[in-house]
Write a protein that holds these residues in place. Structure first.
Motif, short mmCIF file in Angstrom:
data_model
loop_
_atom_site.label_atom_id
_atom_site.label_comp_id
_atom_site.label_asym_id
_atom_site.label_seq_id
_atom_site.Cartn_x
_atom_site.Cartn_y
_atom_site.Cartn_z
N ILE A 8 0.85 -1.29 -0.46
CA ILE A 8 0.09 -0.03 0.43
C ILE A 8 1.01 1.36 0.21
O ILE A 8 0.60 1.84 -0.75
N GLY A 9 1.98 1.43 0.88
CA GLY A 9 2.34 2.48 0.72
C GLY A 9 3.21 2.24 2.11
O GLY A 9 3.64 1.91 3.25
N MET A 10 3.90 3.23 2.09
CA MET A 10 4.71 3.79 3.89
C MET A 10 3.81 4.96 4.86
O MET A 10 3.31 6.24 4.12
N SER A 11 4.15 4.45 5.81
CA SER A 11 3.59 5.89 7.62
C SER A 11 4.61 5.82 7.94
O SER A 11 5.67 5.16 7.78
N ARG A 12 3.96 6.51 9.39
CA ARG A 12 4.69 6.25 10.57
C ARG A 12 3.80 6.44 11.56
O ARG A 12 3.00 6.65 11.35
N LYS A 17 8.90 7.87 20.62
CA LYS A 17 9.50 7.35 19.35
C LYS A 17 8.60 6.65 18.33
O LYS A 17 8.23 5.80 18.10
N SER A 18 8.66 8.08 16.79
CA SER A 18 7.94 7.80 15.67
C SER A 18 9.08 6.15 15.15
O SER A 18 10.22 6.92 15.25
N GLU A 19 8.28 5.72 13.93
CA GLU A 19 9.29 4.46 13.61
C GLU A 19 8.24 4.74 12.51
O GLU A 19 7.58 4.68 11.87
N ALA A 20 9.01 4.12 11.20
CA ALA A 20 8.70 4.55 9.46
C ALA A 20 7.97 3.12 9.08
O ALA A 20 8.87 2.19 10.19
N VAL A 162 6.73 -8.35 12.50
CA VAL A 162 5.76 -7.57 12.37
C VAL A 162 5.28 -6.45 13.26
O VAL A 162 5.41 -6.69 14.30
N MET A 163 4.69 -5.10 13.01
CA MET A 163 4.06 -4.30 14.16
C MET A 163 2.27 -4.77 14.98
O MET A 163 2.27 -4.65 15.69
N SER A 164 2.01 -5.31 13.62
CA SER A 164 0.17 -5.23 13.87
C SER A 164 -0.09 -5.59 12.84
O SER A 164 0.20 -5.07 11.55
N ASP A 166 -4.18 -6.51 10.79
CA ASP A 166 -5.77 -5.80 11.57
C ASP A 166 -6.77 -7.34 10.47
O ASP A 166 -6.40 -7.04 9.18
N LYS A 167 -7.11 -8.30 11.28
CA LYS A 167 -7.63 -9.01 10.57
C LYS A 167 -8.96 -8.77 9.52
O LYS A 167 -9.51 -9.23 8.59
N GLU A 168 -9.72 -8.04 9.73
CA GLU A 168 -11.00 -7.56 8.86
C GLU A 168 -11.16 -6.98 7.74
O GLU A 168 -10.90 -7.28 7.29
N SER A 169 -9.67 -5.89 7.97
CA SER A 169 -9.28 -5.03 6.47
C SER A 169 -8.12 -6.08 6.49
O SER A 169 -8.04 -5.26 4.52
N ALA A 170 -7.43 -6.99 6.84
CA ALA A 170 -6.73 -7.93 5.91
C ALA A 170 -4.89 -6.32 5.84
O ALA A 170 -4.57 -6.91 4.73
N ILE A 171 -4.96 -5.76 6.55
CA ILE A 171 -3.71 -4.69 6.29
C ILE A 171 -2.46 -5.14 7.15
O ILE A 171 -2.78 -5.48 8.94
N LEU A 172 -1.86 -5.50 6.91
CA LEU A 172 -0.22 -6.12 7.57
C LEU A 172 0.68 -4.52 7.61
O LEU A 172 1.13 -3.89 7.20
N VAL A 173 0.72 -4.31 9.69
CA VAL A 173 1.74 -2.84 9.36
C VAL A 173 3.28 -3.65 10.02
O VAL A 173 3.50 -4.76 10.94
N LEU A 174 4.23 -3.77 8.85
CA LEU A 174 5.51 -4.04 9.26
C LEU A 174 6.71 -2.88 9.44
O LEU A 174 6.44 -1.86 8.92
#
Length: 192
Positions: A8-12, A17-20, A162-164, A166-174
């Motif tokens: 999808i893209g990047m965020s923070r 402590k803000s992480e990319a 793996v940060m988190s 979400d099973k409903e939206s199927a979004i994986l945050v790395l």
């Protein structure tokens, strides 16, 4: 276990402590066949392209027209049906495989970070490669010489935490970055 994902893209993260982070969407897939070695044939949707071979596979496994791509993955499923994404909730680290951004035919300075020559004072050596061969022996260009050519579009693998998930939206945050452009398709494999 392996999964097919779309970048999808990047965020923070928001906090002291803000992480990319990189956001990946796990594609909904159907398990068509389960093999004995822990792998299986999986059907997923990517674009609208179809042909007679894909139509034959769709008919064989009674799939709808949207499932037009097939891949062999390591599975946690024991039977045919929806791909089980529940194991991503407990995952701590994954191996990510994507193709890098394709940059086409590039010169040696862009492709290999060469310095180049002086810009002024009568120089005729600016962004060119320079000498590439030897004299009498071996009298040819050595294999592996860094020259201009096709740059990018290579398969790159890396390991991310793996940060988190979400099973409903199927979004994986790395945590950290992942190779490839936004919208690129790749694979992830759970390490631990």
């Amino acid at each position: 276990m392996e999964f097919i994902v779309e970048k999808i893209g990047m965020s923070r993260t928001i906090g002291t402590k803000s992480e990319a982070v990189t956001l990946l969407r796990v594609l909904g897939a159907k398990v068509c066949e389960v093999y004995e070695n822990g792998k299986g044939l999986v059907a997923y949707s990517q674009g609208k392209a179809t042909n007679k071979a894909v139509a034959g596979q769709q008919k064989k496994y009674s799939l709808s027209k949207e499932f037009n791509r097939f891949a062999t993955l390591k599975l946690s499923n024991k039977e045919v049906g929806e791909l089980d994404t529940g194991v991503l909730g407990e995952a701590k680290r994954v191996q990510v495989r994507f193709k890098t951004k394709g940059r086409g035919f590039s010169g040696a300075m862009k492709r290999w970070n060469f310095q180049g020559g002086p810009a002024a004072h009568g120089s005729r050596f600016h962004r060119r490669l320079g000498s590439i061969g030897n004299r009498e022996w071996p009298g040819r260009v050595q294999p592996g010489k860094k020259m201009a050519g096709h740059y990018g579009n290579e398969l790159v693998s890396g390991k991310n935490d793996v940060m988190s998930f979400d099973k409903e939206s199927a979004i994986l945050v790395l945590k950290g970055s992942v190779a490839g452009f936004n919208g690129a398709f790749g694979r992830i494999q759970i390490i631990k």
